[in-house]
Design an enzyme around this catalytic site. Structure first.
Site, short mmCIF file in Angstrom:
data_model
loop_
_atom_site.label_atom_id
_atom_site.label_comp_id
_atom_site.label_asym_id
_atom_site.label_seq_id
_atom_site.Cartn_x
_atom_site.Cartn_y
_atom_site.Cartn_z
N VAL A 11 -0.71 -12.62 -9.58
CA VAL A 11 0.72 -12.35 -9.40
C VAL A 11 1.56 -13.33 -10.21
O VAL A 11 2.52 -12.94 -10.89
CB VAL A 11 1.09 -12.45 -7.90
CG1 VAL A 11 2.60 -12.39 -7.70
CG2 VAL A 11 0.41 -11.34 -7.12
N PHE A 152 5.26 -5.83 -5.74
CA PHE A 152 4.66 -4.50 -5.51
C PHE A 152 3.88 -4.09 -6.76
O PHE A 152 4.08 -3.01 -7.31
CB PHE A 152 5.75 -3.48 -5.18
CG PHE A 152 6.56 -3.84 -3.96
CD1 PHE A 152 6.06 -3.62 -2.69
CD2 PHE A 152 7.81 -4.44 -4.08
CE1 PHE A 152 6.79 -3.98 -1.56
CE2 PHE A 152 8.55 -4.80 -2.98
CZ PHE A 152 8.04 -4.56 -1.71
N PHE A 252 -0.83 8.62 -3.91
CA PHE A 252 -1.72 8.01 -2.91
C PHE A 252 -2.32 9.04 -1.96
O PHE A 252 -2.49 8.81 -0.78
CB PHE A 252 -1.03 6.86 -2.17
CG PHE A 252 -1.10 5.60 -2.98
CD1 PHE A 252 -0.45 5.50 -4.19
CD2 PHE A 252 -1.87 4.51 -2.57
CE1 PHE A 252 -0.55 4.37 -4.99
CE2 PHE A 252 -1.98 3.38 -3.35
CZ PHE A 252 -1.31 3.30 -4.57
N CYS A 263 -5.61 -6.56 -1.71
CA CYS A 263 -4.37 -6.46 -0.93
C CYS A 263 -4.48 -5.61 0.34
O CYS A 263 -4.29 -6.12 1.44
CB CYS A 263 -3.26 -5.90 -1.82
SG CYS A 263 -3.07 -6.86 -3.31
C1 UGA Z 1 -1.57 -2.50 -3.95
C2 UGA Z 1 -0.20 -1.80 -3.94
O1 UGA Z 1 -0.30 -0.51 -4.55
C3 UGA Z 1 0.86 -2.63 -4.67
O2 UGA Z 1 2.12 -2.02 -4.55
C4 UGA Z 1 0.91 -4.02 -4.03
O3 UGA Z 1 1.83 -4.87 -4.65
C5 UGA Z 1 -0.47 -4.66 -4.13
O4 UGA Z 1 -1.41 -3.82 -3.44
C6 UGA Z 1 -0.37 -6.03 -3.49
O5 UGA Z 1 -0.15 -6.11 -2.27
O6 UGA Z 1 -0.40 -7.02 -4.21
P1 UGA Z 1 -3.60 -2.64 -5.72
O7 UGA Z 1 -4.39 -3.17 -4.57
O8 UGA Z 1 -3.65 -3.36 -7.01
O9 UGA Z 1 -2.03 -2.54 -5.31
O10 UGA Z 1 -4.11 -1.18 -6.06
P2 UGA Z 1 -3.77 0.31 -5.58
O11 UGA Z 1 -3.56 1.13 -6.79
O12 UGA Z 1 -2.73 0.34 -4.55
O13 UGA Z 1 -5.17 0.76 -4.94
C7 UGA Z 1 -5.69 0.16 -3.75
C8 UGA Z 1 -6.92 0.88 -3.29
O14 UGA Z 1 -6.61 2.18 -2.80
C9 UGA Z 1 -7.98 1.09 -4.39
O15 UGA Z 1 -9.25 0.85 -3.85
C10 UGA Z 1 -7.81 2.55 -4.77
O16 UGA Z 1 -8.97 3.12 -5.30
C11 UGA Z 1 -7.44 3.15 -3.43
N1 UGA Z 1 -6.68 4.42 -3.55
C12 UGA Z 1 -5.42 4.43 -4.06
C13 UGA Z 1 -7.27 5.61 -3.11
O17 UGA Z 1 -8.42 5.63 -2.62
N2 UGA Z 1 -6.55 6.76 -3.19
C14 UGA Z 1 -5.29 6.80 -3.70
O18 UGA Z 1 -4.69 7.90 -3.72
C15 UGA Z 1 -4.72 5.60 -4.15
#
Ligand code: UGA
Length: 440
Positions: A11, A152, A252, A263
């Site tokens: 970050v 975010f 999502f 996160c």
């Molecule tokens: C997440 C949030 O999206 C950010 O907004 C936030 O700032 C960040 O956490 C944080 O708290 O620092 P991140 O963990 O980098 O970001 O990644 P995401 O894209 O949100 O994915 C998280 C998990 O959910 C991954 O394992 C991804 O594969 C999964 N996911 C996401 C799904 O299984 N399905 C979806 O439709 C979306």
């Protein structure tokens, strides 16, 4: 504006580089001298698309620098960001705030003139109050305003998220601090990114509520996916069908092996713990956490099912190890639980990931690492897509047929369609899809 970024992890580094790119003068500070030395030499410790170039450019223009000297950086700064880690505390799952508090103590003694101290790390409600207390105790003369400004940023898309945010949240009741925060984000709100100014506790909770809601959305569609498999429906169509409703939204809603990363898992647990402590349990989030935990091992059972009920003595090729594409982050990656569960059942694991293998080597035992997807598939009884890297989206099935023992694909990210894989003589298992769905 002069900015000190305390903590040059994910970050801190992304935010520091982006603020410098806006024209501010930024010093990124870290306790780890090796990390700072590497950054000074242009070596970025994490994989994030576009970051290396952004850092290089802003260093060249003299707006971004790296240092271990927190005293010099803070005393020269108008705004000091705290961007240190808040991992899950071992044993109880609460957010470990020791790094935040020790940063606050160090900052306190170096403040000169009016300074805004901003918590960017994800911190439980009330942490800003404690940071303020620590600073005024350590340096009663400090002229300081403590603000919450949660991030975010998605890994893999962090720079874009920073520069094109849906919103900027600023938690403060202090007009001077608000003015300085508006100045620092000026290039963004000139582009019409809304700034939401709330009190500090509200801002802190917004971050947890956002992550918990997104984790809930994913978990919801994952359970609907399981139901789809039972009733002969297709979860991608269901997601589209509900996502076009603007009240729900299309994002999502990708069913998969469960959320991972640095996160969602830690923030949902921290929210659950805080709420329980306050006597107002967030039962929905408690359930989400439990379902997601069980789901990862359930994915291993899916693989075993596709391998005629047993993987003993079989070789399973795992494509993708990181928790999502475009990162080298393995924290809470579903691959970890899936691989362990398959090994427990006697499988031999070959694996390939475009960026995550160095990190994976530190956390996974008894895995053979391959050079690419086809090398990974050598003699495999099944191939499992765990992370949806672009490199896996157009596999050459003829090549796979030549090297694999049995032609079985388990696609935990639904990047293929049953019909196209079946045409290649592969047995295909997706998530929330049912072969009956494709019969017509
Ligand atoms: C997440 C949030 O999206 C950010 O907004 C936030 O700032 C960040 O956490 C944080 O708290 O620092 P991140 O963990 O980098 O970001 O990644 P995401 O894209 O949100 O994915 C998280 C998990 O959910 C991954 O394992 C991804 O594969 C999964 N996911 C996401 C799904 O299984 N399905 C979806 O439709 C979306």
């Amino acid at each position: 504006m002069r900015v000190a970024m305390v903590g040059s992890g994910y970050v801190g580094l992304v935010s520091g580089a982006c603020f410098a790119d806006f024209g501010h003068n930024v010093v990124c500070v870290d306790k780890d001298p090796d990390k700072i030395e590497a950054l000074k030499n242009g070596k970025i410790p994490i994989y994030e698309p576009g970051l290396e170039k952004l850092v290089e450019e802003n260093v060249r223009l003299g707006r971004l620098s790296f240092s271990i000297d927190i005293v010099a950086a803070v005393s020269a700064a108008d705004v000091v960001f705290i961007a240190v880690g808040t991992p899950s505390r071992r044993g109880d799952g609460f957010a470990d705030l020791s790094y935040v508090y020790s940063a606050a103590r160090e900052i306190a003694c170096s403040l000169t003139g009016f300074t805004v101290v901003v918590t960017k790390s994800t911190v439980p409600v009330g942490t800003g109050d404690e940071v303020e207390r620590i600073i005024s105790e350590a340096n009663p003369a400090a002229n300081v305003s403590v603000v919450s400004n949660p991030e975010f940023l998605r890994e893999g898309a962090a720079i874009d998220d920073f520069k094109r945010p849906d919103r900027i949240v600023v938690g403060t009741n202090d007009k001077n601090a608000e003015h300085m925060m508006r100045e620092i984000y000026r290039p963004l709100y000139l582009n019409a990114a809304p700034i939401i100014v709330t009190n500090r506790r509200t801002a802190e909770l917004i971050k947890y509520a956002a992550n918990a809601f997104l984790a809930t959305k994913i978990t919801f569609i994952n359970e609907i996916a399981d139901l789809c498999e039972k009733v002969g429906a297709d979860v991608q169509e269901v997601a589209r069908g509900i996502g076009l409703d603007k009240r729900i939204g299309a994002k999502f809603l990708h069913a998969g092996p469960g959320y991972g990363g640095s996160c969602f898992p830690k923030d949902t647990i921290a929210l659950v713990k805080t709420a329980q402590d306050l006597g107002t349990p967030v039962r929905l989030v408690e359930t989400v956490v439990a379902i997601n935990e069980q789901r990862k091992r359930a994915m291993a059972r899916k693989v075993i099912g596709a391998c005629s009920g047993s993987v003993r003595g079989k070789t399973i090729a795992i494509l993708g190890l990181t928790f999502k594409p475009d990162t080298d982050d393995m924290r809470d990656a579903p691959a970890l639980s899936i691989i362990a569960a398959l090994q427990d059942e006697g499988a031999t694991i070959r694996a390939y990931d475009p960026e995550g293998m160095d990190t994976a080597r530190l956390v996974l035992a008894n895995v053979t690492y391959a050079n690419d997807a086809y090398d990974c598939a050598q003699n495999a009884d099944a191939i499992v897509i765990v992370t949806e890297w672009n490199a896996f989206r157009a596999l050459d099935f003829a090549r796979l047929r030549q090297v694999m023992k049995s032609w079985v694909m388990i696609d935990l990210r639904n990047i293929y369609k049953y019909a196209e894989v079946a045409k290649e003589q592969f047995q295909y298992v997706g998530v929330g899809t049912h072969r009956d769905t494709f019969k017509n």
